[in-house]
Design a protein around this motif. Sequence first.
Motif, PDB file in Angstrom:
ATOM      1  N   MET A   1      43.056 -12.000  21.905  1.00 14.10           N
ATOM      2  CA  MET A   1      43.137 -11.218  20.708  1.00 14.10           C
ATOM      3  C   MET A   1      43.454 -12.067  19.489  1.00 14.10           C
ATOM      4  O   MET A   1      42.847 -11.885  18.457  1.00 14.10           O
ATOM      5  CB  MET A   1      44.193 -10.139  20.866  1.00 14.10           C
ATOM      6  CG  MET A   1      43.610  -8.781  21.128  1.00 14.10           C
ATOM      7  SD  MET A   1      44.846  -7.518  21.026  1.00 14.10           S
ATOM      8  CE  MET A   1      44.837  -6.965  22.711  1.00 14.10           C
TER       9      MET A   1
ATOM     10  N   MET B   1      37.386  -3.132  13.441  1.00 11.12           N
ATOM     11  CA  MET B   1      38.016  -4.086  14.358  1.00 11.12           C
ATOM     12  C   MET B   1      39.181  -3.470  15.137  1.00 11.12           C
ATOM     13  O   MET B   1      39.807  -4.152  15.932  1.00 11.12           O
ATOM     14  CB  MET B   1      38.533  -5.292  13.572  1.00 11.12           C
ATOM     15  CG  MET B   1      37.472  -5.990  12.755  1.00 11.12           C
ATOM     16  SD  MET B   1      38.214  -7.223  11.701  1.00 11.12           S
ATOM     17  CE  MET B   1      37.511  -8.675  12.439  1.00 11.12           C
ATOM     18  N   THR B   2      39.478  -2.192  14.913  1.00  6.23           N
ATOM     19  CA  THR B   2      40.663  -1.605  15.540  1.00  6.23           C
ATOM     20  C   THR B   2      40.582  -1.546  17.058  1.00  6.23           C
ATOM     21  O   THR B   2      41.619  -1.482  17.714  1.00  6.23           O
ATOM     22  CB  THR B   2      40.965  -0.203  14.970  1.00  6.23           C
ATOM     23  OG1 THR B   2      39.813   0.619  15.153  1.00  6.23           O
ATOM     24  CG2 THR B   2      41.349  -0.271  13.514  1.00  6.23           C
ATOM     25  N   GLN B   3      39.391  -1.559  17.627  1.00  8.18           N
ATOM     26  CA  GLN B   3      39.273  -1.565  19.091  1.00  8.18           C
ATOM     27  C   GLN B   3      39.874  -2.836  19.678  1.00  8.18           C
ATOM     28  O   GLN B   3      40.411  -2.820  20.788  1.00  8.18           O
ATOM     29  CB  GLN B   3      37.798  -1.439  19.510  1.00  8.18           C
ATOM     30  CG  GLN B   3      37.183  -0.109  19.150  1.00  8.18           C
ATOM     31  CD  GLN B   3      37.833   1.058  19.875  1.00  8.18           C
ATOM     32  OE1 GLN B   3      38.318   0.913  20.986  1.00  8.18           O
ATOM     33  NE2 GLN B   3      37.864   2.206  19.234  1.00  8.18           N
ATOM     34  N   GLU B   4      39.813  -3.932  18.917  1.00 10.73           N
ATOM     35  CA  GLU B   4      40.374  -5.203  19.383  1.00 10.73           C
ATOM     36  C   GLU B   4      41.901  -5.227  19.276  1.00 10.73           C
ATOM     37  O   GLU B   4      42.563  -6.014  19.929  1.00 10.73           O
ATOM     38  CB  GLU B   4      39.799  -6.361  18.565  1.00 10.73           C
ATOM     39  CG  GLU B   4      38.299  -6.515  18.691  1.00 10.73           C
ATOM     40  CD  GLU B   4      37.757  -7.541  17.715  1.00 10.73           C
ATOM     41  OE1 GLU B   4      38.340  -8.641  17.616  1.00 10.73           O
ATOM     42  OE2 GLU B   4      36.758  -7.229  17.042  1.00 10.73           O
ATOM     43  N   TYR B   5      42.458  -4.372  18.400  1.00 11.75           N
ATOM     44  CA  TYR B   5      43.903  -4.322  18.150  1.00 11.75           C
ATOM     45  C   TYR B   5      44.343  -2.855  18.209  1.00 11.75           C
ATOM     46  O   TYR B   5      44.676  -2.242  17.195  1.00 11.75           O
ATOM     47  CB  TYR B   5      44.222  -4.918  16.777  1.00 11.75           C
ATOM     48  CG  TYR B   5      43.779  -6.344  16.644  1.00 11.75           C
ATOM     49  CD1 TYR B   5      44.610  -7.384  17.042  1.00 11.75           C
ATOM     50  CD2 TYR B   5      42.525  -6.666  16.137  1.00 11.75           C
ATOM     51  CE1 TYR B   5      44.202  -8.700  16.936  1.00 11.75           C
ATOM     52  CE2 TYR B   5      42.111  -7.979  16.025  1.00 11.75           C
ATOM     53  CZ  TYR B   5      42.948  -8.996  16.427  1.00 11.75           C
ATOM     54  OH  TYR B   5      42.546 -10.293  16.321  1.00 11.75           O
TER      55      TYR B   5
END
Length: 83
Positions: A1, A31-35
């Motif tokens: 991440m 990008m929220t799927q990554e975080y």
Amino acid sequence: MGTPPRVTITATTGSEADDKLNASIHQLQSMTQEYPFRGILVTKHGLGHFSVELSDQVPYGETWESVQATALEAAATVSRQER
């Protein structure tokens, strides 16, 4: 991440700031799927200076705004209040 993304914005007009802030928020929303445990924090650092970042201090799915007043801005506010 890795380190969550952060975008720094400088604008000279209100409409330019709105356009850049909206574009940055949309970029980070993608990008929220990554975080998945971070929301979006928009901070005003001074006249025409902003940052937009994914923050673990903001609940997922939310966007919060913050103002970081400079000493000069704080002094001007106090001066106006004293009148």
